[in-house]
Design a protein around this motif. Structure first.
Motif, mmCIF file in Angstrom:
data_model
loop_
_atom_site.group_PDB
_atom_site.id
_atom_site.type_symbol
_atom_site.label_atom_id
_atom_site.label_comp_id
_atom_site.label_asym_id
_atom_site.label_seq_id
_atom_site.Cartn_x
_atom_site.Cartn_y
_atom_site.Cartn_z
ATOM 1 N N LEU A 1 33.155 15.051 10.204
ATOM 2 C CA LEU A 1 33.267 13.754 9.638
ATOM 3 C C LEU A 1 34.205 12.991 10.617
ATOM 4 N N ASP A 2 34.118 11.594 10.605
ATOM 5 C CA ASP A 2 34.754 10.763 11.607
ATOM 6 C C ASP A 2 36.588 11.074 11.725
ATOM 7 N N TRP A 3 36.934 11.183 10.448
ATOM 8 C CA TRP A 3 38.320 11.462 10.160
ATOM 9 C C TRP A 3 38.869 12.532 10.499
ATOM 10 N N CYS A 4 38.034 13.619 10.834
ATOM 11 C CA CYS A 4 38.384 14.987 10.744
ATOM 12 C C CYS A 4 39.336 15.143 12.266
ATOM 13 N N ALA A 5 38.979 14.182 13.229
ATOM 14 C CA ALA A 5 39.799 14.157 14.433
ATOM 15 C C ALA A 5 41.178 13.662 14.567
ATOM 16 N N LEU A 6 41.310 12.837 13.406
ATOM 17 C CA LEU A 6 42.526 12.006 13.251
ATOM 18 C C LEU A 6 43.614 12.470 12.470
ATOM 19 N N VAL A 7 43.225 13.663 11.742
ATOM 20 C CA VAL A 7 44.361 14.187 10.660
ATOM 21 C C VAL A 7 44.973 15.133 11.367
ATOM 22 N N GLY A 8 46.465 14.940 11.553
ATOM 23 C CA GLY A 8 47.438 16.002 12.029
ATOM 24 C C GLY A 8 47.014 16.305 13.484
ATOM 25 N N PRO A 9 46.886 17.627 13.743
ATOM 26 C CA PRO A 9 46.375 18.417 14.944
ATOM 27 C C PRO A 9 44.783 18.255 15.196
ATOM 28 N N GLY A 10 44.284 17.623 14.037
ATOM 29 C CA GLY A 10 42.964 17.755 13.932
ATOM 30 C C GLY A 10 42.437 18.930 13.345
ATOM 31 N N ILE A 11 41.126 18.686 12.593
ATOM 32 C CA ILE A 11 40.520 19.751 11.477
ATOM 33 C C ILE A 11 39.248 20.134 12.342
ATOM 34 N N THR A 12 39.417 21.661 12.433
ATOM 35 C CA THR A 12 38.140 22.392 12.853
ATOM 36 C C THR A 12 37.097 22.152 12.019
ATOM 37 N N THR A 13 35.932 21.993 12.652
ATOM 38 C CA THR A 13 34.764 21.545 11.813
ATOM 39 C C THR A 13 33.374 22.529 12.327
ATOM 40 N N LEU A 14 32.592 22.609 11.292
ATOM 41 C CA LEU A 14 31.128 22.999 11.927
ATOM 42 C C LEU A 14 30.181 21.799 11.764
ATOM 43 N N ALA A 15 29.703 21.464 12.654
ATOM 44 C CA ALA A 15 28.974 20.469 12.890
ATOM 45 C C ALA A 15 27.572 20.327 12.566
ATOM 46 N N GLN A 16 26.833 19.849 11.638
ATOM 47 C CA GLN A 16 25.228 19.901 11.411
ATOM 48 C C GLN A 16 24.770 18.872 12.256
ATOM 49 N N PRO A 17 23.626 19.305 12.795
ATOM 50 C CA PRO A 17 22.826 18.270 13.825
ATOM 51 C C PRO A 17 22.001 17.309 12.668
ATOM 52 N N THR A 18 22.651 16.618 12.122
ATOM 53 C CA THR A 18 22.212 15.793 10.814
ATOM 54 C C THR A 18 20.981 15.047 11.374
ATOM 55 N N GLU A 19 21.026 14.354 12.603
ATOM 56 C CA GLU A 19 19.947 13.352 13.168
ATOM 57 C C GLU A 19 18.515 14.307 13.338
ATOM 58 N N ALA A 20 18.841 15.468 13.915
ATOM 59 C CA ALA A 20 17.614 16.254 14.069
ATOM 60 C C ALA A 20 17.279 16.744 12.944
ATOM 61 N N ILE A 21 17.890 17.060 11.755
ATOM 62 C CA ILE A 21 17.583 17.563 10.507
ATOM 63 C C ILE A 21 16.487 16.508 10.021
ATOM 64 N N GLY A 22 16.969 15.299 9.805
ATOM 65 C CA GLY A 22 16.505 14.103 9.130
ATOM 66 C C GLY A 22 15.000 14.061 10.095
ATOM 67 N N ARG A 23 15.144 14.000 11.323
ATOM 68 C CA ARG A 23 13.720 13.658 12.146
ATOM 69 C C ARG A 23 12.810 15.029 11.790
ATOM 70 N N ALA A 24 13.285 16.225 11.947
ATOM 71 C CA ALA A 24 12.341 17.432 11.396
ATOM 72 C C ALA A 24 11.890 17.177 10.084
ATOM 73 N N ALA A 25 12.417 16.888 9.024
ATOM 74 C CA ALA A 25 11.871 16.434 7.805
ATOM 75 C C ALA A 25 10.711 15.425 7.777
ATOM 76 N N VAL A 26 10.930 14.543 8.618
ATOM 77 C CA VAL A 26 9.643 13.643 8.950
ATOM 78 C C VAL A 26 8.559 14.108 9.524
ATOM 79 N N GLU A 27 8.845 15.015 10.621
ATOM 80 C CA GLU A 27 7.909 15.708 11.348
ATOM 81 C C GLU A 27 7.016 16.646 10.591
ATOM 82 N N CYS A 28 7.929 17.340 9.843
ATOM 83 C CA CYS A 28 6.992 18.575 8.914
ATOM 84 C C CYS A 28 6.272 17.910 7.724
#
Length: 340
Positions: free
Chosen positions: A282-309
């Motif tokens: 999430l956008d704010w995760c880099a802004l809180v304190g020392p930054g929050i470690t995340t696992l990023a999902q490839p949301t754009e690719a997931i959405g496009r793949a849904a339409v391709e299927c």
């Protein structure tokens, strides 16, 4: 003095403006753009923009049996994941000459059934479903009637449909490996109730399997995140428990990460000393304190793949073909919240 609304531009006027035939313009807006040269496509697009032409998709659907509409049911439109994936779905639809109709069910199974009936009444040519409840019977009936359907992120056991989403097992393994390498030995997993969402169930199960396999101490708190007092008390009890092993919170999604961050700030816990890792960037995760470690999902690719299927299912016309599972990998974004 009477006021008249401006007349809609017609397909014939677009053809004249573009120096093209009416048939070519119909092909452009009817999903057969690939039959036209790029130069002709450009002329038609420019002419339509100058005249403000918009095809009447409902009329086209009633006349030719094709609405050029794709329907999408979203469990919670306020969820950043849903918004990000929806963007990918919309982009892919637009590139193929389709328009997207989105209905937000607000995690209400009754609304989900109503919206599903509404979308089918618009004669949509396919459905992307992010299920809130368990509309198995309704969805399976649509599949048997020939409706192309793709499940987004969440799957239903009784529906024969392709599922597009995150590889949850690999994502949890990646998170647990990172926390272990960083020296955290006791973990608290935070999630909303898992009963109605298959990804939550998969992530919770993998968490318990993963901590046992790695020799870590782990427990889970799976309750409604709106109850801030209960969540803060659970986190406070976890941090105050006797023991020397460094402790960390692992959050099942962006909503859980936000709730955990608020609780830790209220408790005065220092990020890093107390580890914090969240699934979903999430956008704010880099802004809180020392930054929050995340696992990023490839949301754009997931959405496009849904339409391709969806399009592949629609074009092949064989709705008896066994459905597939299309899984994407998460990417670790390490920040200070997991740096002791």
């Amino acid at each position: 003095m009477s006021i008249h609304s401006p007349q809609r531009a017609t397909i014939l006027e677009v053809a004249r403006e573009a120096g093209a035939s009416k048939t070519s313009v119909s092909r452009y807006f009817g999903g057969e753009r690939e039959r036209l040269s790029r130069e002709l496509q450009g002329r038609i697009e420019s002419a339509a923009q100058r005249l403000g032409y918009r095809p009447n998709q409902m009329a086209r659907g009633l006349k030719g049996g094709r609405s050029r509409l794709i329907g999408m049911l979203v469990a919670d439109i306020r969820n950043p994941f849903s918004v990000a994936v929806m963007h990918g779905v919309e982009q892919a639809c637009r590139e193929r000459g389709y328009s997207l109709l989105v209905c937000n069910t607000d995690n209400d199974p009754a609304q989900e059934r109503e919206h599903l009936a509404l979308l089918t009444s618009y004669r949509v040519e396919g459905l992307v479903i992010n299920a809130a409840g368990s509309p198995d019977r309704e969805l399976q009936a649509l599949v048997e009637q020939g409706m192309p359907l793709v499940m987004l992120d969440r799957e239903l056991g009784e529906v024969e449909a392709e599922v597009v989403g995150l590889d949850n097992a690999r994502a949890l393994d990646l998170a647990l490996d990172h926390l272990q390498v960083q020296g955290y030995g006791e973990l608290l997993y935070l999630s909303e109730p898992p009963e109605q969402a298959s990804p939550r169930q998969a992530r919770l199960m993998r968490f318990h399997q993963g901590v046992a396999a790695r020799g870590l101490a782990g427990e889970a708190h799976c309750q409604a995140l709106k109850d801030r007092e209960t969540l803060q008390r659970a986190i406070g009890d976890f941090l105050a428990r006797p023991g020397t092993a460094p402790r960390a919170l692992l959050c099942a999604n962006g909503n859980a990460t936000l709730a955990a961050t608020r609780a830790l700030q209220t408790l005065g816990a220092r990020l890093g000393d107390t580890g914090l890792l969240g699934i979903d960037e999430l956008d704010w995760c880099a802004l809180v304190g020392p930054g929050i470690t995340t696992l990023a999902q490839p949301t754009e690719a997931i959405g496009r793949a849904a339409v391709e299927c969806l399009m592949r299912r629609r074009e092949c016309g064989d709705h008896t073909t066994p459905s597939r599972r299309v899984h994407f990998q998460a990417s670790l974004i390490p920040r200070g919240s997991t740096r002791r």
